[in-house]
Design an enzyme around this catalytic site. Structure first.
Site, PDB file in Angstrom:
ATOM      1  CG  ASP A  27      38.838  39.597  25.500  1.00  0.00           C
ATOM      2  OD1 ASP A  27      39.910  40.164  25.764  1.00  0.00           O
ATOM      3  OD2 ASP A  27      38.079  39.133  26.364  1.00  0.00           O
ATOM      4  CG  HIS A  47      38.124  39.672  30.065  1.00  0.00           C
ATOM      5  ND1 HIS A  47      38.626  40.120  28.870  1.00  0.00           N
ATOM      6  CD2 HIS A  47      38.556  40.552  31.001  1.00  0.00           C
ATOM      7  CE1 HIS A  47      39.339  41.215  29.086  1.00  0.00           C
ATOM      8  NE2 HIS A  47      39.313  41.501  30.371  1.00  0.00           N
TER       9      HIS A  47
HETATM   10  P1  NAI Z   1      41.229  53.181  37.608  1.00  0.00           P
HETATM   11  O1  NAI Z   1      41.955  52.920  38.877  1.00  0.00           O
HETATM   12  O2  NAI Z   1      41.752  54.198  36.675  1.00  0.00           O
HETATM   13  O3  NAI Z   1      39.713  53.547  37.923  1.00  0.00           O
HETATM   14  C1  NAI Z   1      38.940  52.823  38.798  1.00  0.00           C
HETATM   15  C2  NAI Z   1      37.976  53.770  39.459  1.00  0.00           C
HETATM   16  O4  NAI Z   1      37.155  53.021  40.354  1.00  0.00           O
HETATM   17  C3  NAI Z   1      38.650  54.880  40.284  1.00  0.00           C
HETATM   18  O5  NAI Z   1      38.194  56.146  39.862  1.00  0.00           O
HETATM   19  C4  NAI Z   1      38.211  54.576  41.710  1.00  0.00           C
HETATM   20  O6  NAI Z   1      38.027  55.740  42.504  1.00  0.00           O
HETATM   21  C5  NAI Z   1      36.902  53.851  41.455  1.00  0.00           C
HETATM   22  N1  NAI Z   1      36.442  53.071  42.591  1.00  0.00           N
HETATM   23  C6  NAI Z   1      37.158  52.300  43.447  1.00  0.00           C
HETATM   24  N2  NAI Z   1      36.337  51.778  44.377  1.00  0.00           N
HETATM   25  C7  NAI Z   1      35.087  52.199  44.075  1.00  0.00           C
HETATM   26  C8  NAI Z   1      33.818  52.000  44.653  1.00  0.00           C
HETATM   27  N3  NAI Z   1      33.661  51.243  45.745  1.00  0.00           N
HETATM   28  N4  NAI Z   1      32.760  52.607  44.093  1.00  0.00           N
HETATM   29  C9  NAI Z   1      32.905  53.374  42.992  1.00  0.00           C
HETATM   30  N5  NAI Z   1      34.079  53.605  42.399  1.00  0.00           N
HETATM   31  C10 NAI Z   1      35.155  53.028  42.947  1.00  0.00           C
HETATM   32  O7  NAI Z   1      41.082  51.750  36.857  1.00  0.00           O
HETATM   33  P2  NAI Z   1      40.657  51.483  35.336  1.00  0.00           P
HETATM   34  O8  NAI Z   1      41.854  51.459  34.481  1.00  0.00           O
HETATM   35  O9  NAI Z   1      39.536  52.378  35.006  1.00  0.00           O
HETATM   36  O10 NAI Z   1      40.141  49.964  35.448  1.00  0.00           O
HETATM   37  C11 NAI Z   1      38.973  49.641  36.150  1.00  0.00           C
HETATM   38  C12 NAI Z   1      38.721  48.135  36.142  1.00  0.00           C
HETATM   39  O11 NAI Z   1      38.460  47.684  34.802  1.00  0.00           O
HETATM   40  C13 NAI Z   1      39.905  47.305  36.614  1.00  0.00           C
HETATM   41  O12 NAI Z   1      39.431  46.270  37.452  1.00  0.00           O
HETATM   42  C14 NAI Z   1      40.479  46.717  35.345  1.00  0.00           C
HETATM   43  O13 NAI Z   1      41.172  45.523  35.563  1.00  0.00           O
HETATM   44  C15 NAI Z   1      39.212  46.496  34.560  1.00  0.00           C
HETATM   45  N6  NAI Z   1      39.420  46.312  33.113  1.00  0.00           N
HETATM   46  C16 NAI Z   1      38.573  45.464  32.461  1.00  0.00           C
HETATM   47  C17 NAI Z   1      38.706  45.209  31.130  1.00  0.00           C
HETATM   48  C18 NAI Z   1      37.762  44.271  30.443  1.00  0.00           C
HETATM   49  O14 NAI Z   1      38.013  43.930  29.267  1.00  0.00           O
HETATM   50  N7  NAI Z   1      36.659  43.839  31.044  1.00  0.00           N
HETATM   51  C19 NAI Z   1      39.785  45.842  30.334  1.00  0.00           C
HETATM   52  C20 NAI Z   1      40.580  46.777  31.086  1.00  0.00           C
HETATM   53  C21 NAI Z   1      40.406  46.978  32.439  1.00  0.00           C
END
Ligand code: NAI
Length: 342
Positions: free
Chosen positions: A173, A200
């Site tokens: 942000d 957020h």
């Molecule tokens: P993605 O689906 O590409 O990657 C998530 C990864 O987590 C996958 O590789 C999956 O295998 C892994 N995963 C699932 N369960 C797991 C577990 N129990 N232990 C270890 N790994 C596990 O998703 P992406 O795009 O990487 O997003 C991840 C998170 O980040 C989402 O919740 C998203 O909403 C959040 N996010 C947060 C932001 C922020 O500003 N704080 C900004 C953008 C996304």
């Protein structure tokens, strides 16, 4: 079976050279390293000279990511762990970054992710409590307003909660606010700092443009200000829409998380004056029943050193804060309720 890929790309000579310049060993773990954020974040952390050892864990794909980023010509050692390697991945870790979980699809709010991500984050927090109880924890998984309270309560139940070491990552942000304001003010984004407070998601994201020199200099009209605030609050939706079902922000998020991690690592090493907004347990709105709030936080050798007050707000910004509070309260309580009922 534990799949472990250990990659030492440095010669004995260069390792010795590094050990003199990096007196402090800093082991960082990424949980969710195989994902859209986890992969570029692992690369950026591999490029950070303050990271001496990188532990990459995911339920799928982490050994491959480790093998790949392990070839980058920096001194840190990279080890990848498969699904059954969580305990080992956390051994001796000082900083844990958590981007594990599912991302948004078009039409979804961050709160829609709660059901899946709450239990993922809760399980990972239990593992951190068991294996690295003194680690600093950086939570990226959404909804951050709820996942951070989930981690706090989980650590509390395990008897290892230290509020100075738990951070919700709101840096994206801040990065967006700087970039969007700089685009209007025609300034260098890297020097256009904007403090973003609250939480957020949507209305809980409160950019304090009036405190930014560039924001003041450009003298935004009321409609322009509203449009800028809206873009900062809902900038994530632009990415979700453009990716058309393939997820949410990953590259800019990885950049933002690496930026925050670097600030924390600098502070842990003793640098003073490191201040950045982050979502932490905070006294600012405790009286209103809100335990967590993002504001400028000074980082120190033990994590949170000082939580800054919000400072002077314009009447419009005060209204934004007022609108954020009930939503934040709801999100935080939802996190607490999840832990209480599981
Ligand atoms: P993605 O689906 O590409 O990657 C998530 C990864 O987590 C996958 O590789 C999956 O295998 C892994 N995963 C699932 N369960 C797991 C577990 N129990 N232990 C270890 N790994 C596990 O998703 P992406 O795009 O990487 O997003 C991840 C998170 O980040 C989402 O919740 C998203 O909403 C959040 N996010 C947060 C932001 C922020 O500003 N704080 C900004 C953008 C996304």
């Amino acid at each position: 079976m534990l799949s472990r890929v250990a990659l030492r790309s440095t010669s004995r000579l260069t390792t010795r050279a590094f050990s003199t310049t990096q007196a402090r060993h800093t082991k960082v773990a990424v949980l969710g390293a195989g994902g859209g954020i986890g992969q570029p974040l692992s690369l950026l952390l591999k490029s950070d000279p303050l990271v001496t050892s990188l532990s990459l864990y995911d339920i799928r794909g982490a050994p491959g990511v480790a093998a790949d980023v392990g070839h980058v010509d920096t001194g840190s050692e990279v080890v990848g762990y498969a699904a059954d390697g969580l305990d080992a991945a956390l051994d001796g870790v000082e900083v844990v970054v958590i981007p594990a979980g599912v991302p948004r699809k078009p039409g979804m709010t961050r709160d829609d992710l709660f059901k899946t991500n709450a239990s993922i984050v809760c399980d990972l927090a239990k593992a951190v409590a068991k294996n690295a109880p003194k680690a600093h924890i950086l939570v990226i998984s959404n909804p951050v307003n709820s996942t951070v309270p989930i981690v706090a309560r989980t650590l509390q139940q395990a008897g290892v909660y230290d509020p100075a070491k738990l951070f919700g990552i709101t840096t994206l942000d801040v990065v967006r606010a700087s970039r969007f304001l700089a685009g209007i003010a025609n300034t260098d984004p890297i020097k256009t700092s904007v403090t973003v407070v609250g939480g957020h998601s949507g209305v809980t994201i409160v950019p304090l443009i009036s405190q930014s020199p560039a924001g003041n200099a450009v003298k935004l009209g009321s409609e322009e200000w509203k449009a800028l605030v809206h873009r900062i609050q809902y900038g994530g939706d632009e990415v979700v829409k453009a990716k058309d079902g393939a997820g949410s922000a990953t590259l800019s998020m990885a950049y933002a998380a690496a930026k925050f991690a670097n600030k924390l690592l600098r502070a842990l090493k003793g640098e003073t004056g490191v201040v950045t907004p982050t979502f932490v347990e905070s006294p600012l709105f405790k009286k209103e029943g809100i335990d967590f709030f993002a504001s400028n936080v000074e980082l120190g050798p033990n994590g949170v050193a000082k939580i800054h007050e919000l400072g002077k707000l314009s009447p419009e910004e005060q209204e934004l804060v007022n609108a954020a509070l009930p939503e934040l309260k709801k999100n935080i309580e939802k996190g607490y309720e999840f832990v209480a009922s599981n």
